[in-house]
Design an enzyme around this catalytic site. Structure first.
Site, short mmCIF file in Angstrom:
data_model
loop_
_atom_site.label_atom_id
_atom_site.label_comp_id
_atom_site.label_asym_id
_atom_site.label_seq_id
_atom_site.Cartn_x
_atom_site.Cartn_y
_atom_site.Cartn_z
N HIS A 58 0.85 -1.21 0.00
CA HIS A 58 0.00 0.00 0.00
C HIS A 58 0.87 1.24 0.00
CE1 HIS A 58 -3.96 1.99 0.84
NE2 HIS A 58 -3.09 2.99 0.93
N HIS A 60 1.56 5.34 -2.14
CA HIS A 60 1.08 6.42 -3.05
C HIS A 60 2.30 7.03 -3.72
CE1 HIS A 60 -3.15 6.49 -1.70
NE2 HIS A 60 -2.60 5.94 -0.62
N HIS A 211 -9.30 1.76 -0.35
CA HIS A 211 -9.24 2.47 0.91
C HIS A 211 -10.62 2.30 1.53
CE1 HIS A 211 -5.74 4.22 -0.94
NE2 HIS A 211 -5.43 4.86 0.15
N GLU A 214 -11.34 4.38 6.34
CA GLU A 214 -10.18 5.05 6.96
C GLU A 214 -10.71 6.25 7.74
OE1 GLU A 214 -7.17 6.61 4.33
OE2 GLU A 214 -5.76 6.92 5.98
N ASP A 310 2.18 3.13 2.94
CA ASP A 310 1.23 4.18 2.58
C ASP A 310 1.92 5.46 2.08
OD1 ASP A 310 -1.22 5.32 2.10
OD2 ASP A 310 -1.89 5.37 4.18
N TRP A 316 0.45 13.70 3.67
CA TRP A 316 -0.11 13.03 4.85
C TRP A 316 0.94 12.67 5.89
CZ3 TRP A 316 -1.52 12.15 -0.21
CH2 TRP A 316 -2.84 12.49 -0.55
ZN LIG Z 1 -3.47 5.04 1.04
#
Ligand SMILES: [Zn+2]
Length: 424
Positions: A58, A60, A211, A214, A310, A316
């Site tokens: 997972h 990005h 997703h 979350e 992630d 983030w």
């Molecule tokens: Zn994610």
């Protein structure tokens, strides 16, 4: 014929100790004690752990290494991260996304990651991220398997052109169908998006990775719909729910019904402990919830659980370095997964389990597998997690593609040795 490589004296993740691994033609040919042959190259493992490579299921990659562009996330929340990413999106260029992604892949390769499942935002009519990451996927293929998920970041229904963009992305060669049901306008829209996205995957013979839930809202129950649609459409074994953080806050009675449904449906779970502990609980005062999904409870129901990274230096999350042992280390702490067995399972959750979710072929150290492996400066998986051990050698198809020096600290203390060993 002389073998290309023999690794001597390796410990393996399954507990076997002091074995040799013979490699020819990029394939593991023999695994066993004292192989009577001489390799063109020999590497002495000295009882260190040799593992198949790390798999990050997972990530990005369209956002990675963009930290500070155009500004930092002040609240630390998921929602401000999405807003900030929305500010950056119109400024993205193909070259900039490719450059950052390749720089990250260098880091990942050095850290022993050889497969990444990256979500890529399709809520951008230019599809800059999609085209850039398809380009990156081709370029890194010799040393890293990149699997892409069409991810409607701003909502499959909430963003006006998300559906057509998602279908365009799949037509261009994106591998997996994504979703974000908890970001749609209503619970009903979220559930409907799960159903429609699963139908798209079923029609095209693709996997699903959403997703899902979350949020800290205990009533966010889209995983229930995801399990139901998986069963209805015969997608068992091809669907993963990422994050599932609402499960942390759910009613226990409801969870006692939910977990068997997830297991029956053959849905896998992907937790992202670095991000979940950072982003969840932001609306709490005290006590603050941890937000990590129920890992041990899912294990006890036979649900495969993988751990993903992630984010690395993006809207983030400001930290991260492609270190899947750091991910496992955080899971051990946040999930209180501290028994020896649980720690070994956390190691599997960043290696064999995500390899299974991605459907990687030839993964492992058995004869016939591709000779992709990492020699860690640790004797076993638990020590590897404790030390976030150095990746002494990283091999792809039997060739060394990265090396790191062992961790050495010199000492200048009266009556004590001149160097300290962190391994035991
Ligand atoms: Zn994610």
């Amino acid at each position: 014929m002389q073998p290309d490589l023999i690794i001597r004296g390796a410990n393996l993740p399954d507990g076997r100790e002091g074995v040799d691994i013979l490699v020819a033609d990029g394939i593991v040919q023999v695994v066993g004690p004292h192989i009577p042959a001489e390799g063109r190259r020999e590497i002495e493992a000295h009882g260190r752990l040799v593992t198949p490579p790390f798999v990050d299921c997972h990530f990005h990659m369209d956002a990675t290494l963009s930290l500070g562009l155009p500004r930092l996330n002040r609240s630390g929340t998921l929602l401000e991260g999405i807003q900030l990413w929305g500010e950056l999106k119109p400024l993205l260029t193909h070259e900039a996304v490719v450059d950052r992604a390749l720089a990250y892949c260098d880091m990942a390769a050095a850290q022993g990651i050889q497969a990444i499942r990256s979500h890529v935002d399709v809520c951008d009519d230019r599809l800059v991220g999609v085209e850039a990451l398809l380009d990156v996927k081709r370029r890194v293929a010799p040393y890293l398997t990149l699997q892409l998920v069409a991810f409607p970041q701003d909502g499959f229904y909430r963003y006006p052109t998300a559906r057509q963009n998602l279908l365009r992305a799949l037509d261009l060669g994106v591998d997996v169908v994504g979703g974000i049901p908890h970001f749609e306008r209503t619970m009903a829209d979220g559930a409907r998006s799960v159903a429609e996205l699963c139908e798209i995957a079923a029609d095209r013979g693709l996997q699903v990775d959403m997703h899902c839930d979350e949020t800290d809202d205990p009533l966010s129950r889209h995983i229930e719909t995801l399990a139901c649609e998986t069963q209805r459409l015969g997608l068992s074994g091809r669907v993963a729910g990422s994050h599932l953080t609402s499960m942390h806050s759910m009613d226990n009675y409801y969870v006692s019904k939910l977990l068997p449904l997830i297991a029956e449906a053959g849905v896998s779970a992907i937790a992202n402990p670095l991000i979940n502990i950072t982003i969840q609980g932001r609306h709490d005062t005290y006590p603050k919830r941890r937000g990590l999904t129920r890992v041990a409870e899912m294990w006890s129901h036979g649900i495969p659980v993988a751990l993903g990274q992630d984010c690395v230096m993006d809207p983030w999350y400001s930290l991260g370095s492609g270190d899947m042992l750091e991910v496992a280390h955080m899971a051990v702490h946040v999930g209180q997964l501290t028994s020896l067995d649980a720690m070994r399972r956390c190691f599997e959750a960043v290696t064999a389990v995500p390899a299974g979710i991605l459907g990687l072929e030839g993964y492992g150290l058995d004869p016939g597998c591709r000779a992709d492996m990492v020699i860690l400066e640790a004797r076993d998986p638990v020590e590897a997690i404790r030390l976030r051990a150095a990746r002494l050698f990283v091999l792809r198809a039997g060739e060394v593609v990265a090396q790191s020096p062992p961790r050495v600290a010199t000492l200048d203390l009266p009556g004590r040795p001149g160097a300290v060993a962190f391994t035991r």
